[in-house]
Motif scaffolding. Sequence first.
Motif, mmCIF file in Angstrom:
data_model
loop_
_atom_site.group_PDB
_atom_site.id
_atom_site.type_symbol
_atom_site.label_atom_id
_atom_site.label_comp_id
_atom_site.label_asym_id
_atom_site.label_seq_id
_atom_site.Cartn_x
_atom_site.Cartn_y
_atom_site.Cartn_z
ATOM 1 N N GLU A 113 -10.733 -20.841 17.860
ATOM 2 C CA GLU A 113 -10.494 -21.752 16.744
ATOM 3 C C GLU A 113 -10.649 -20.986 15.437
ATOM 4 N N PRO A 119 -8.176 -29.315 16.313
ATOM 5 C CA PRO A 119 -8.880 -29.774 15.109
ATOM 6 C C PRO A 119 -10.239 -29.099 14.968
ATOM 7 N N VAL A 120 -10.645 -28.949 13.731
ATOM 8 C CA VAL A 120 -11.964 -28.390 13.428
ATOM 9 C C VAL A 120 -12.967 -29.528 13.416
ATOM 10 N N VAL A 167 -9.881 -22.028 8.896
ATOM 11 C CA VAL A 167 -8.788 -22.276 7.966
ATOM 12 C C VAL A 167 -9.408 -22.547 6.599
ATOM 13 N N GLU A 168 -8.909 -21.802 5.586
ATOM 14 C CA GLU A 168 -9.418 -22.030 4.248
ATOM 15 C C GLU A 168 -9.124 -23.473 3.851
ATOM 16 N N GLU A 169 -10.004 -24.068 3.086
ATOM 17 C CA GLU A 169 -9.863 -25.482 2.718
ATOM 18 C C GLU A 169 -8.559 -25.767 1.968
ATOM 19 N N TRP A 170 -8.136 -24.863 1.073
ATOM 20 C CA TRP A 170 -6.917 -25.117 0.310
ATOM 21 C C TRP A 170 -5.695 -25.178 1.219
ATOM 22 N N ARG A 171 -5.729 -24.475 2.360
ATOM 23 C CA ARG A 171 -4.576 -24.489 3.268
ATOM 24 C C ARG A 171 -4.402 -25.840 3.949
ATOM 25 N N ARG A 172 -5.426 -26.646 3.993
ATOM 26 C CA ARG A 172 -5.293 -27.989 4.579
ATOM 27 C C ARG A 172 -4.380 -28.856 3.707
ATOM 28 N N ARG A 173 -4.465 -28.688 2.414
ATOM 29 C CA ARG A 173 -3.639 -29.483 1.491
ATOM 30 C C ARG A 173 -2.353 -28.797 1.095
ATOM 31 N N TYR A 174 -2.375 -27.469 1.072
ATOM 32 C CA TYR A 174 -1.205 -26.696 0.657
ATOM 33 C C TYR A 174 -0.847 -25.712 1.776
ATOM 34 N N PRO A 175 0.042 -26.098 2.681
ATOM 35 C CA PRO A 175 0.375 -25.190 3.780
ATOM 36 C C PRO A 175 1.046 -23.899 3.300
#
Length: 104
Positions: free
Chosen positions: A13, A2-3, A16-24
């Motif tokens: 570590e 986890p970040v 991870v771009e923020e959009w990838r957290r919601r849209y894998p």
Amino acid sequence: MPVVPGRRPTLQEPAVEEWRRRYPLFPRILFVLDGTGPAGVANRISALHSGAGLLTTSRFLYEVPVLVAPLADLLQHGPSAPVWQPVHDPDRRVRWTETGHRQP
């Protein structure tokens, strides 16, 4: 791993771009073409196909489906019909939910 907020990612570590957290998965890209007649639509599809050739060394077209359809076909058959053409293989027709890649 986890970040942790407020802590910079290290080499172990990767960020991870923020959009990838919601849209894998990156959403597919759909082009709807209109306003030029059949010849103009064919020219635009050809141009998109040529542009896709510049991406052949990357995995982009395999990870992100890029499809194109004439508006007239969408109006006549509906957006769920196999009227979409993959820009990397414009001679094929697929549904928008497909990637457009041939199965091995």
